[in-house]
Write an enzyme that holds these catalytic residues in place. Structure first.
Site, PDB file in Angstrom:
ATOM      1  N   GLY A 239      -7.414  12.587  14.269  1.00  0.00           N
ATOM      2  CA  GLY A 239      -8.599  12.678  13.423  1.00  0.00           C
ATOM      3  C   GLY A 239      -8.866  13.997  12.742  1.00  0.00           C
ATOM      4  N   GLU A 274      -3.325  12.689  19.624  1.00  0.00           N
ATOM      5  CA  GLU A 274      -2.627  11.752  18.736  1.00  0.00           C
ATOM      6  C   GLU A 274      -2.779  12.190  17.277  1.00  0.00           C
ATOM      7  OE1 GLU A 274      -4.656   8.075  19.559  1.00  0.00           O
ATOM      8  OE2 GLU A 274      -3.899   7.951  21.609  1.00  0.00           O
ATOM      9  N   GLY A 276      -1.970  12.733  13.447  1.00  0.00           N
ATOM     10  CA  GLY A 276      -1.085  12.123  12.459  1.00  0.00           C
ATOM     11  C   GLY A 276      -1.135  12.916  11.167  1.00  0.00           C
ATOM     12  N   ARG A 277      -2.279  12.773  10.457  1.00  0.00           N
ATOM     13  CA  ARG A 277      -2.458  13.407   9.154  1.00  0.00           C
ATOM     14  C   ARG A 277      -2.206  14.918   9.213  1.00  0.00           C
ATOM     15  NH1 ARG A 277      -5.998  11.151   5.389  1.00  0.00           N
ATOM     16  NH2 ARG A 277      -7.033  10.092   7.098  1.00  0.00           N
ATOM     17  N   ARG A 313      -4.109   5.382  -1.420  1.00  0.00           N
ATOM     18  CA  ARG A 313      -5.279   6.092  -0.905  1.00  0.00           C
ATOM     19  C   ARG A 313      -6.419   6.245  -1.937  1.00  0.00           C
ATOM     20  NH1 ARG A 313      -5.694  10.523   1.024  1.00  0.00           N
ATOM     21  NH2 ARG A 313      -6.967   9.904   2.794  1.00  0.00           N
ATOM     22  N   TYR A 317      -9.668   4.424  -0.666  1.00  0.00           N
ATOM     23  CA  TYR A 317     -10.691   5.295  -0.056  1.00  0.00           C
ATOM     24  C   TYR A 317     -11.302   6.267  -1.060  1.00  0.00           C
ATOM     25  CZ  TYR A 317      -7.313   4.134   3.667  1.00  0.00           C
ATOM     26  OH  TYR A 317      -6.429   3.503   4.492  1.00  0.00           O
ATOM     27  N   CYS A 344      -1.490  -4.074 -12.837  1.00  0.00           N
ATOM     28  CA  CYS A 344      -2.512  -4.737 -13.658  1.00  0.00           C
ATOM     29  C   CYS A 344      -3.845  -4.861 -12.931  1.00  0.00           C
ATOM     30  CB  CYS A 344      -2.007  -6.102 -14.082  1.00  0.00           C
ATOM     31  SG  CYS A 344      -0.405  -5.957 -14.868  1.00  0.00           S
ATOM     32  N   GLU A 345      -4.422  -3.746 -12.561  1.00  0.00           N
ATOM     33  CA  GLU A 345      -5.747  -3.716 -11.937  1.00  0.00           C
ATOM     34  C   GLU A 345      -6.433  -2.430 -12.379  1.00  0.00           C
ATOM     35  OE1 GLU A 345      -6.283  -4.558  -7.868  1.00  0.00           O
ATOM     36  OE2 GLU A 345      -4.420  -5.676  -7.679  1.00  0.00           O
ATOM     37  N   TYR A 373       0.060   8.635   5.430  1.00  0.00           N
ATOM     38  CA  TYR A 373      -0.573   7.417   4.894  1.00  0.00           C
ATOM     39  C   TYR A 373      -0.232   7.206   3.414  1.00  0.00           C
ATOM     40  CZ  TYR A 373      -3.069   8.183   9.249  1.00  0.00           C
ATOM     41  OH  TYR A 373      -3.362   8.410  10.566  1.00  0.00           O
TER      42      TYR A 373
HETATM   43  N1  LLP Z   1      -5.054   7.597  17.060  1.00  0.00           N
HETATM   44  C1  LLP Z   1      -5.620   6.431  16.694  1.00  0.00           C
HETATM   45  C2  LLP Z   1      -6.020   5.484  17.737  1.00  0.00           C
HETATM   46  C3  LLP Z   1      -5.804   6.135  15.339  1.00  0.00           C
HETATM   47  O1  LLP Z   1      -6.366   4.981  14.984  1.00  0.00           O
HETATM   48  C4  LLP Z   1      -5.396   7.079  14.352  1.00  0.00           C
HETATM   49  C5  LLP Z   1      -5.572   6.803  12.928  1.00  0.00           C
HETATM   50  C6  LLP Z   1      -4.803   8.286  14.785  1.00  0.00           C
HETATM   51  C7  LLP Z   1      -4.666   8.516  16.146  1.00  0.00           C
HETATM   52  C8  LLP Z   1      -4.325   9.337  13.822  1.00  0.00           C
HETATM   53  O2  LLP Z   1      -5.384   9.876  13.116  1.00  0.00           O
HETATM   54  P1  LLP Z   1      -5.168  11.140  12.159  1.00  0.00           P
HETATM   55  O3  LLP Z   1      -4.824  12.318  13.031  1.00  0.00           O
HETATM   56  O4  LLP Z   1      -4.039  10.815  11.257  1.00  0.00           O
HETATM   57  O5  LLP Z   1      -6.444  11.281  11.448  1.00  0.00           O
HETATM   58  N2  LLP Z   1      -4.951   5.185   6.107  1.00  0.00           N
HETATM   59  C9  LLP Z   1      -6.066   6.103   6.236  1.00  0.00           C
HETATM   60  C10 LLP Z   1      -6.145   6.713   7.620  1.00  0.00           C
HETATM   61  C11 LLP Z   1      -6.205   5.698   8.732  1.00  0.00           C
HETATM   62  C12 LLP Z   1      -6.286   6.302  10.107  1.00  0.00           C
HETATM   63  C13 LLP Z   1      -6.136   5.256  11.145  1.00  0.00           C
HETATM   64  N3  LLP Z   1      -6.095   5.736  12.489  1.00  0.00           N
HETATM   65  C14 LLP Z   1      -5.968   7.181   5.151  1.00  0.00           C
HETATM   66  O6  LLP Z   1      -5.049   7.144   4.340  1.00  0.00           O
HETATM   67  O7  LLP Z   1      -6.831   8.067   5.087  1.00  0.00           O
END
Ligand code: LLP
Length: 420
Positions: A239, A274, A276-277, A313, A317, A344-345, A373
């Site tokens: 997050g 966890e 990701g981003r 994205r 969003y 076409c949107e 993402y």
């Molecule tokens: N753990 C869980 C349980 C999650 O659901 C997620 C992301 C993460 C970790 C990783 O979160 P991060 O560190 O990446 O914020 N597609 C959207 C983002 C969806 C996030 C879903 N869950 C976007 O492009 O902004």
């Protein structure tokens, strides 16, 4: 910090000229910087170097096996949300003992696979899921390590669609039910209760919502322990946001770590993260070619060869991505464009009224901060080929997912015999 920079007005990833790369692979193309990916993993890990912690990279952000492999090399585990992601993590060489399985809808097959390979932990999101895992574990004569993901009822996240920790959201078990669930789980022979998990959303730019959620979870752990439940691990989810060039400055991992230590140190638990981003986001760009500069009745449109199916994205969003010219021209005027794709949107728009240096057909542009993402959310909508991915490492580069041919795109489709 990332390794995309200009050299003589040409955009480079590390030591690779992106014009040359894009000419060679063809646009649109995702390009990742290995040094940036490694650096982000190192910065995050270093923030928790003195703690007992597992950094389980959230595979959903960018699941290319080459990306997973280099992160595994930096010590990353994996946070997965499907059987497919378990298989990707294993193929990249991530040990099962570093895999955490999240997600609100795990299927029988996925649970069976996770038990067979011996993952580190299931993050369970409901009582029926607990029962299913227990049943499958019993059939297999195995014990499932389980943490409950709790819902702390805290709002956080860069957009309504990626906020996951409010009571109204589908995620986690309500705090009020947690104690009863832990009590029940402890009595199930094929379940081993390991910890508590929480994840409140994505692209969070302040520490407050995290602190508020983690404080509630720390109180829960103290409460559970008083009730006789041994809690060894605390999974704090992902997050942490990144700067997209839109004016936000999310906290540094060191500040995040300092807050977490303050809240969790008295518990003496093993921490799981966890991210990701934060790892992949600023380590990738999407390079696209300008097809046309179109003069509308009211505005000027920059029509690109990338579309919402390649980077969804902005459409999904309303998210901001900086757009950089891949080659800068001396004295170019600044012009206002709506930057759009060929789908076409009307929603196939990357940016509205964006000030950019004047562009010409054939120019390349780079969407910055597209490493997370981006490619993973691409589709073949409009029968547009899945966008390829390339990895740069110093002066080397390689295609790490090729653009499929038309035949490959339709290979899984079959015309039933009655239509022949
Ligand atoms: N753990 C869980 C349980 C999650 O659901 C997620 C992301 C993460 C970790 C990783 O979160 P991060 O560190 O990446 O914020 N597609 C959207 C983002 C969806 C996030 C879903 N869950 C976007 O492009 O902004």
């Amino acid at each position: 910090m990332h390794h995309f920079h200009y050299k003589d007005d040409r955009l480079y990833a590390e030591d690779v000229d992106l014009t040359a790369l894009a000419e060679s692979v063809g646009a649109p193309v995702y390009i990742y910087s290995e040094a940036t990916l490694r650096r982000h993993m190192q910065v995050f890990s270093k923030a928790f170097a003195g703690d007992d912690a597992l950094v389980a990279y959230s595979v959903k952000a960018n699941s290319n096996i080459a990306v997973l492999k280099l992160l595994a090399d930096e010590g990353a585990g994996a946070d997965v949300v499907s059987g497919g992601e378990i298989k990707r993590a294993l193929r990249a060489g991530i040990a099962p003992e570093k895999i955490v399985f999240s997600g609100v809808g795990k299927t029988n097959e996925e649970i069976a696979l996770a038990l067979d390979v011996g993952i580190y932990q299931f993050n369970v999101e409901s009582e029926p899921e607990l029962d299913l895992i227990a049943g499958i574990a019993q059939e297999k004569g195995k014990t499932a390590p389980v943490a409950f993901r709790v819902n702390p009822d805290v709002a956080g996240g860069g957009h309504e669609k990626i906020s996951t920790g409010r009571a109204e959201d589908k995620f986690g078990v309500p705090m009020a039910q947690a104690r009863a669930l832990y009590g029940a789980a402890q009595k199930i022979p094929n379940i081993r209760v390991t910890g508590v998990a929480v994840h409140i959303g994505s692209q969070i730019a302040e520490l407050e919502p995290f602190e508020s959620a983690f404080t509630k979870v720390a109180e829960l752990i103290a409460d559970l322990r008083t009730g006789g439940c041994a809690i060894e691990r605390l999974d704090l989810g992902g997050g942490l946001g990144i700067p997209y060039g839109e004016g936000l400055t999310p906290p540094h991992p060191d500040a995040y770590a300092e807050m977490i230590r303050r809240v969790t140190a008295p518990l003496g638990v093993r921490l799981i993260f966890e991210p990701g981003r934060m790892i992949a986001g600023n380590a990738g760009v999407l390079v696209s070619r300008v097809l046309y500069v179109k003069a509308g009745a009211e505005k000027r449109f920059l029509v690109l060869d990338a579309a919402m199916n390649d980077l969804i994205r902005p459409a999904l969003y309303d998210s901001w991505h900086d757009i950089w010219p891949v080659m800068r021209r001396d004295g170019a005027a600044t012009v206002e464009y709506d930057v759009v794709g060929p789908v076409c949107e009307t929603g196939d728009r990357f940016a509205k009224a964006r000030q950019l240096p004047e562009m010409r057909p054939g120019d390349f542009v780079a969407f910055m901060s597209a490493g997370a993402y981006g490619a993973v959310q691409a589709s073949q909508y409009n029968t547009r080929a899945l966008v390829p991915e390339a990895l740069v490492s110093g002066s080397r580069w390689a295609v790490i997912r090729k653009r499929p041919s038309f035949d490959e795109m339709v290979a899984a489709e079959e015309v039933p015999d009655w239509l022949d």
